[in-house]
Design a protein around this motif. Structure first.
Motif, PDB file in Angstrom:
ATOM      1  N   UNK A 289      13.017  17.184  -0.141  1.00  0.00           N
ATOM      2  CA  UNK A 289      12.703  18.293   0.686  1.00  0.00           C
ATOM      3  C   UNK A 289      13.599  19.646   0.370  1.00  0.00           C
ATOM      4  N   UNK A 290      14.857  19.453   0.842  1.00  0.00           N
ATOM      5  CA  UNK A 290      16.109  20.327   0.505  1.00  0.00           C
ATOM      6  C   UNK A 290      15.979  20.930  -0.877  1.00  0.00           C
ATOM      7  N   UNK A 291      15.873  19.914  -1.731  1.00  0.00           N
ATOM      8  CA  UNK A 291      15.909  20.292  -3.067  1.00  0.00           C
ATOM      9  C   UNK A 291      14.807  21.360  -3.619  1.00  0.00           C
ATOM     10  N   UNK A 292      13.538  20.717  -3.162  1.00  0.00           N
ATOM     11  CA  UNK A 292      12.420  21.499  -3.387  1.00  0.00           C
ATOM     12  C   UNK A 292      12.218  22.923  -2.608  1.00  0.00           C
ATOM     13  N   UNK A 293      12.936  23.096  -1.433  1.00  0.00           N
ATOM     14  CA  UNK A 293      12.805  24.324  -0.859  1.00  0.00           C
ATOM     15  C   UNK A 293      13.931  25.414  -1.518  1.00  0.00           C
ATOM     16  N   UNK A 294      15.022  24.827  -1.907  1.00  0.00           N
ATOM     17  CA  UNK A 294      15.904  25.579  -2.624  1.00  0.00           C
ATOM     18  C   UNK A 294      15.278  25.968  -3.886  1.00  0.00           C
ATOM     19  N   UNK A 295      14.388  25.201  -4.709  1.00  0.00           N
ATOM     20  CA  UNK A 295      14.184  25.573  -5.864  1.00  0.00           C
ATOM     21  C   UNK A 295      12.980  26.468  -5.920  1.00  0.00           C
ATOM     22  N   UNK A 296      12.343  26.547  -4.408  1.00  0.00           N
ATOM     23  CA  UNK A 296      11.084  27.670  -4.227  1.00  0.00           C
ATOM     24  C   UNK A 296      11.566  29.110  -3.816  1.00  0.00           C
ATOM     25  N   UNK A 297      13.003  29.142  -3.590  1.00  0.00           N
ATOM     26  CA  UNK A 297      13.639  30.359  -3.202  1.00  0.00           C
ATOM     27  C   UNK A 297      13.313  31.451  -3.942  1.00  0.00           C
ATOM     28  N   UNK A 298      12.944  32.879  -3.739  1.00  0.00           N
ATOM     29  CA  UNK A 298      12.885  34.017  -4.804  1.00  0.00           C
ATOM     30  C   UNK A 298      14.232  34.011  -5.502  1.00  0.00           C
ATOM     31  N   UNK A 299      14.262  34.625  -6.772  1.00  0.00           N
ATOM     32  CA  UNK A 299      15.568  34.872  -7.162  1.00  0.00           C
ATOM     33  C   UNK A 299      16.511  35.678  -6.534  1.00  0.00           C
ATOM     34  N   UNK A 300      15.937  36.795  -5.792  1.00  0.00           N
ATOM     35  CA  UNK A 300      16.875  37.525  -5.280  1.00  0.00           C
ATOM     36  C   UNK A 300      16.225  38.190  -4.024  1.00  0.00           C
TER      37      UNK A 300
ATOM     38  N   UNK B 110       0.887  -1.145   0.010  1.00  0.00           N
ATOM     39  CA  UNK B 110       0.022   0.155   0.086  1.00  0.00           C
ATOM     40  C   UNK B 110       0.729   1.234  -0.100  1.00  0.00           C
ATOM     41  N   UNK B 111       0.457   2.446  -0.460  1.00  0.00           N
ATOM     42  CA  UNK B 111       1.059   3.693  -0.385  1.00  0.00           C
ATOM     43  C   UNK B 111       1.491   4.049   1.094  1.00  0.00           C
ATOM     44  N   UNK B 112       2.519   4.776   1.092  1.00  0.00           N
ATOM     45  CA  UNK B 112       3.060   5.135   2.414  1.00  0.00           C
ATOM     46  C   UNK B 112       2.717   6.458   2.619  1.00  0.00           C
ATOM     47  N   UNK B 113       2.055   6.802   3.858  1.00  0.00           N
ATOM     48  CA  UNK B 113       1.519   8.143   4.043  1.00  0.00           C
ATOM     49  C   UNK B 113       2.785   8.749   4.781  1.00  0.00           C
ATOM     50  N   UNK B 114       3.071   9.705   4.348  1.00  0.00           N
ATOM     51  CA  UNK B 114       4.013  10.743   5.036  1.00  0.00           C
ATOM     52  C   UNK B 114       3.326  11.901   5.687  1.00  0.00           C
ATOM     53  N   UNK B 115       3.781  11.892   7.224  1.00  0.00           N
ATOM     54  CA  UNK B 115       3.584  12.934   8.003  1.00  0.00           C
ATOM     55  C   UNK B 115       4.786  13.150   8.954  1.00  0.00           C
ATOM     56  N   UNK B 116       5.813  14.054   8.208  1.00  0.00           N
ATOM     57  CA  UNK B 116       7.028  14.192   9.187  1.00  0.00           C
ATOM     58  C   UNK B 116       7.329  15.662   9.428  1.00  0.00           C
ATOM     59  N   UNK B 117       7.970  15.961  10.383  1.00  0.00           N
ATOM     60  CA  UNK B 117       8.205  17.305  10.596  1.00  0.00           C
ATOM     61  C   UNK B 117      10.060  17.391  10.651  1.00  0.00           C
ATOM     62  N   UNK B 118      10.424  18.246  10.109  1.00  0.00           N
ATOM     63  CA  UNK B 118      11.884  18.357   9.835  1.00  0.00           C
ATOM     64  C   UNK B 118      12.105  19.633  10.723  1.00  0.00           C
ATOM     65  N   UNK B 119      13.098  19.363  11.896  1.00  0.00           N
ATOM     66  CA  UNK B 119      13.419  20.126  12.812  1.00  0.00           C
ATOM     67  C   UNK B 119      14.478  21.354  12.098  1.00  0.00           C
ATOM     68  N   UNK B 120      14.341  22.480  12.712  1.00  0.00           N
ATOM     69  CA  UNK B 120      15.276  23.403  12.184  1.00  0.00           C
ATOM     70  C   UNK B 120      16.720  23.114  12.731  1.00  0.00           C
ATOM     71  N   UNK B 121      17.726  23.373  11.606  1.00  0.00           N
ATOM     72  CA  UNK B 121      19.325  22.959  11.867  1.00  0.00           C
ATOM     73  C   UNK B 121      19.575  21.418  11.275  1.00  0.00           C
ATOM     74  N   UNK B 122      18.300  20.838  10.924  1.00  0.00           N
ATOM     75  CA  UNK B 122      18.554  19.136  10.614  1.00  0.00           C
ATOM     76  C   UNK B 122      19.270  19.138   9.259  1.00  0.00           C
ATOM     77  N   UNK B 123      18.589  20.069   8.358  1.00  0.00           N
ATOM     78  CA  UNK B 123      19.247  20.051   6.958  1.00  0.00           C
ATOM     79  C   UNK B 123      20.010  21.448   6.576  1.00  0.00           C
ATOM     80  N   UNK B 124      20.932  21.068   5.964  1.00  0.00           N
ATOM     81  CA  UNK B 124      21.888  22.271   5.396  1.00  0.00           C
ATOM     82  C   UNK B 124      21.461  22.828   4.322  1.00  0.00           C
ATOM     83  N   UNK B 125      20.737  24.018   4.105  1.00  0.00           N
ATOM     84  CA  UNK B 125      20.545  24.477   2.855  1.00  0.00           C
ATOM     85  C   UNK B 125      21.405  25.253   2.042  1.00  0.00           C
ATOM     86  N   UNK B 126      22.396  25.999   2.732  1.00  0.00           N
ATOM     87  CA  UNK B 126      23.557  26.785   2.121  1.00  0.00           C
ATOM     88  C   UNK B 126      23.781  27.990   3.120  1.00  0.00           C
TER      89      UNK B 126
END
Length: 189
Positions: free
Chosen positions: A130-141, A11-27
């Protein structure tokens, strides 16, 4: 969270995760300041392929549909002060095992195949997507305000907060020939 095809067979996997601040490095210029909830679903898409000698094989693609919403701080492009920013988005992506398309040599791909990502044998990491999608959603400037004065190029003073005592940079004498040219040009409307 690691997503593997084995988890998705029944069956499909339901995703309900919360990523804490500092867990991912965005740049260096973006920082997550609130929890980042990610909600969605992962499905298994089985692609049947026919191979040489009449053998059939199957490719286990993972379809990941999810949304996220969180608070971030992005550094101003002029004065480098943090600017609060709400980033949210939805995505519907397909990932294929890297070895499925590892044919030797060059071959043409279909337009649909340009939309496919790849995952390693161990599985697909939700955090990487999620990291990739957040970076893609950034405004250009990002600017703290439209008329941000930026930093002094000599001393680094934030000119929005105080005017520094540095002398204005003298203009390059090679530009003197163009001085006053704007006054001489007739603008036609």
């Amino acid at each position: 969270m690691l997503i593997t095809p084995v988890q998705l067979f029944d069956e499909p996997l339901q995703i309900d995760e919360t990523i804490a601040p500092g867990l991912l490095e965005y740049g260096p210029d973006i920082r997550q300041v609130s929890p980042l909830p990610v909600k969605g679903q992962a499905d298994l898409l089985v692609e049947h392929r026919s191979e040489e000698r009449g053998r059939n094989s199957q490719v286990n693609d993972i379809r990941l549909r999810a949304s996220y919403n969180g608070e971030f701080e992005i550094l101003c492009a002029r004065c480098v002060e943090p600017v609060p920013q709400n980033l949210s988005g939805e995505f519907d992506l397909v990932f294929r095992p890297t070895e499925a398309d590892s044919e030797m040599g060059e071959h043409a791909i279909t337009p649909d195949e340009t939309e496919i990502g790849y995952y390693e044998e161990s599985g697909l990491l939700l955090e990487d997507v999620v990291r990739e999608q957040v970076l893609l959603s950034l405004p250009p400037r990002t600017l703290c305000k439209l008329d941000c004065k930026g930093l002094c190029p000599r001393c680094g003073q934030n000119q929005n907060l105080a005017i520094c005592s540095c002398e204005q940079t003298p203009s390059d004498p090679r530009w003197n020939a163009l001085a006053g040219l704007a006054d001489k040009i007739e603008v036609k409307h």
